[in-house]
Design a protein around this motif. Structure first.
Motif, PDB file in Angstrom:
ATOM      1  N   LEU A 191       0.825  -1.206   0.000  1.00  0.00           N
ATOM      2  CA  LEU A 191       0.000   0.000   0.000  1.00  0.00           C
ATOM      3  C   LEU A 191       0.864   1.263   0.000  1.00  0.00           C
ATOM      4  N   GLU A 192       2.021   1.210   0.663  1.00  0.00           N
ATOM      5  CA  GLU A 192       2.960   2.331   0.581  1.00  0.00           C
ATOM      6  C   GLU A 192       3.439   2.524  -0.854  1.00  0.00           C
ATOM      7  N   ASP A 193       3.775   1.416  -1.512  1.00  0.00           N
ATOM      8  CA  ASP A 193       4.243   1.518  -2.893  1.00  0.00           C
ATOM      9  C   ASP A 193       3.136   2.022  -3.817  1.00  0.00           C
ATOM     10  N   PHE A 194       1.892   1.614  -3.556  1.00  0.00           N
ATOM     11  CA  PHE A 194       0.772   2.147  -4.332  1.00  0.00           C
ATOM     12  C   PHE A 194       0.623   3.653  -4.095  1.00  0.00           C
ATOM     13  N   ALA A 195       0.811   4.074  -2.839  1.00  0.00           N
ATOM     14  CA  ALA A 195       0.738   5.503  -2.529  1.00  0.00           C
ATOM     15  C   ALA A 195       1.805   6.280  -3.282  1.00  0.00           C
ATOM     16  N   MET A 196       2.954   5.648  -3.496  1.00  0.00           N
ATOM     17  CA  MET A 196       4.016   6.300  -4.254  1.00  0.00           C
ATOM     18  C   MET A 196       3.597   6.587  -5.693  1.00  0.00           C
ATOM     19  N   ALA A 197       2.660   5.770  -6.207  1.00  0.00           N
ATOM     20  CA  ALA A 197       2.173   6.000  -7.564  1.00  0.00           C
ATOM     21  C   ALA A 197       1.504   7.361  -7.697  1.00  0.00           C
ATOM     22  N   ALA A 198       0.849   7.809  -6.629  1.00  0.00           N
ATOM     23  CA  ALA A 198       0.243   9.141  -6.639  1.00  0.00           C
ATOM     24  C   ALA A 198       1.240  10.203  -6.195  1.00  0.00           C
ATOM     25  N   TYR A 199       2.129   9.827  -5.287  1.00  0.00           N
ATOM     26  CA  TYR A 199       3.040  10.802  -4.676  1.00  0.00           C
ATOM     27  C   TYR A 199       4.136  11.264  -5.646  1.00  0.00           C
ATOM     28  N   LEU A 200       4.775  10.332  -6.349  1.00  0.00           N
ATOM     29  CA  LEU A 200       5.918  10.706  -7.184  1.00  0.00           C
ATOM     30  C   LEU A 200       5.553  11.670  -8.313  1.00  0.00           C
ATOM     31  N   PRO A 201       4.449  11.450  -9.057  1.00  0.00           N
ATOM     32  CA  PRO A 201       4.074  12.466 -10.058  1.00  0.00           C
ATOM     33  C   PRO A 201       3.794  13.825  -9.430  1.00  0.00           C
ATOM     34  N   LEU A 202       3.152  13.808  -8.265  1.00  0.00           N
ATOM     35  CA  LEU A 202       2.868  15.069  -7.575  1.00  0.00           C
ATOM     36  C   LEU A 202       4.152  15.793  -7.194  1.00  0.00           C
ATOM     37  N   LEU A 203       5.103  15.046  -6.624  1.00  0.00           N
ATOM     38  CA  LEU A 203       6.377  15.653  -6.227  1.00  0.00           C
ATOM     39  C   LEU A 203       7.138  16.179  -7.434  1.00  0.00           C
ATOM     40  N   ALA A 204       7.138  15.407  -8.523  1.00  0.00           N
ATOM     41  CA  ALA A 204       7.861  15.836  -9.726  1.00  0.00           C
ATOM     42  C   ALA A 204       7.318  17.154 -10.261  1.00  0.00           C
ATOM     43  N   VAL A 205       5.993  17.309 -10.263  1.00  0.00           N
ATOM     44  CA  VAL A 205       5.386  18.552 -10.761  1.00  0.00           C
ATOM     45  C   VAL A 205       5.676  19.712  -9.815  1.00  0.00           C
ATOM     46  N   VAL A 206       5.554  19.492  -8.504  1.00  0.00           N
ATOM     47  CA  VAL A 206       5.827  20.549  -7.522  1.00  0.00           C
ATOM     48  C   VAL A 206       7.289  20.982  -7.602  1.00  0.00           C
TER      49      VAL A 206
END
Length: 391
Positions: A157-172
């Motif tokens: 579930l942490e790795d799944f959360a990374m699926a949403a987190y990494l694109p967000l971090l890259a854009v920010v």
């Protein structure tokens, strides 16, 4: 074909040294992971014996290592039982996120970082190392423990959360707009949902497709498909480890048992390279100035990870010892934390040094705490699939 003598020599020395360290660790009934990490620290840039020719191989092998670790881990379970476990542990994932991302966000604010730096440090303290923990559970023979499905559910579930987190971090980090971030998050989450659906409904066909009586053919087929799925997962900002884990879950019965047999030696080789690479990614000279802050952050988030694992294992009905084993197993940080700081580290040199020290501390100390978290051998209430009665 021209053979690089320095490459062969350095790789030979590295593998021989890792063999000695592994034998030393097992002589004292310890996991070799901390020794591999410290060896990487000595062999990396700024270490006492940096290796130049073998650096590219180690970096490439590290990516293969984490894929193999999660593939073999997935072979221990089936899609239906793991899907049930994931649904049960959605509350555990929320607790894990709140308890472990908050200390990083607060630390980033106190250090005066910008929004990208605060978001990055929150992710670093949140995400555990799937690669280290997968190997640790195997080393300590805890795959059949009652608390292990809870640990794996939290990790996935942490790795799944990374699926949403990494694109967000890259854009920010790049200064993008909110709708660009939202689009990236939605695409990644859609890819995760599609992968889970395909694995659940059609995964059993994969075993029939990849199964073969010859070990060589089985190895080539399983590894080839796994690397393709891992690459596709990485392309849509889903962890390659998640893709490999889903392939392992999809294989069942004799195919899974034989795949585990032929893949295990290859996994052990590249897993050692993976741990070595984490150590090599850290420059010893950058550690001392940020060590006090890293120590404090490591202490706080070690406690919050234990609390997360305790809560998740309790939901599965594990006893007090099982809850403690689950909590300590989640302490280690590793590959994802390095990836996260890589997205913003160019503009945050201070953050990069802090994360390097933090990751190295928990990657080394975490497995040691896990090893000694239970004085008595754990009682096994669930056997791994390969120990079940023959079908």
């Amino acid at each position: 074909m021209q053979i690089s003598i320095p490459l062969l020599l350095e790789l030979g020395i590295i593998l021989a040294a890792l063999s000695l360290l592994g034998a030393l660790a097992r002589r004292f009934a310890l996991s070799p992971i901390p020794l591999y990490l410290l060896a990487g620290l000595a062999l990396g840039e700024g270490g006492i014996a940096p290796v130049q020719a073998a650096g590219a191989f180690v970096e490439t092998g590290a990516g293969i290592g984490v894929v193999l670790l999660l593939l073999v881990l997935g072979l221990e379970f089936t899609v239906p039982e793991f899907t049930v476990s994931l649904r049960r542990h959605l509350p555990s994932a929320v607790v894990d996120l709140v308890l472990n991302a908050a200390p990083g966000a607060v630390a980033g604010w106190l250090l005066g970082l910008d929004a990208a730096g605060i978001l990055a440090l929150a992710g670093v303290t949140y995400i555990s190392s799937s690669g280290i923990i997968a190997r640790l559970l195997t080393d300590l023979r805890r795959m059949g423990n009652r608390e292990t499905p809870a640990v794996l559910s939290v990790l996935v579930l942490e790795d799944f959360a990374m699926a949403a987190y990494l694109p967000l971090l890259a854009v920010v980090a790049a200064g993008g707009t909110w709708h660009q971030a939202l689009l990236g998050v939605l695409l990644a989450l859609g890819a995760v949902l599609a992968a889970l659906t395909a694995s659940y409904w059609w995964g059993h066909h994969l075993g029939r497709l990849l199964g073969h009586p010859e070990a060589e053919q089985l190895l080539l087929r399983v590894l080839g498909v796994t690397l393709i799925v891992a690459a596709l997962a990485e392309a849509v900002h889903v962890s390659a480890a998640v893709g490999a884990f889903l392939v392992g879950l999809s294989l069942t019965g004799k195919t899974a048992e034989r795949a585990r047999e032929v893949l295990s030696p290859l996994r052990d080789l590249f897993a050692a390279v993976f741990f070595l690479a984490i150590g090599m990614s850290v420059s010893p000279g950058t550690l001392l100035p940020v060590l006090p802050a890293a120590l404090l952050l490591a202490l706080v988030t070690a406690v919050t990870k234990v609390a997360s694992g305790w809560y998740a294992a309790r939901r599965d009905g594990a006893g007090r010892r099982g809850r403690l084993r689950a909590g300590t197993a989640l302490i280690a940080r590793g590959e994802f934390s390095i990836v996260i700081v890589g997205l913003v580290g160019v503009r945050h040199d201070r953050l990069g040094a802090l994360v390097a020290a933090y990751v190295l501390l928990l990657a080394v100390v975490g497995p040691m705490i896990t090893r000694f978290s239970s004085a008595r051998p754990p009682s096994v209430t669930r056997r791994p699939r390969h120990e079940a009665a023959p079908q």
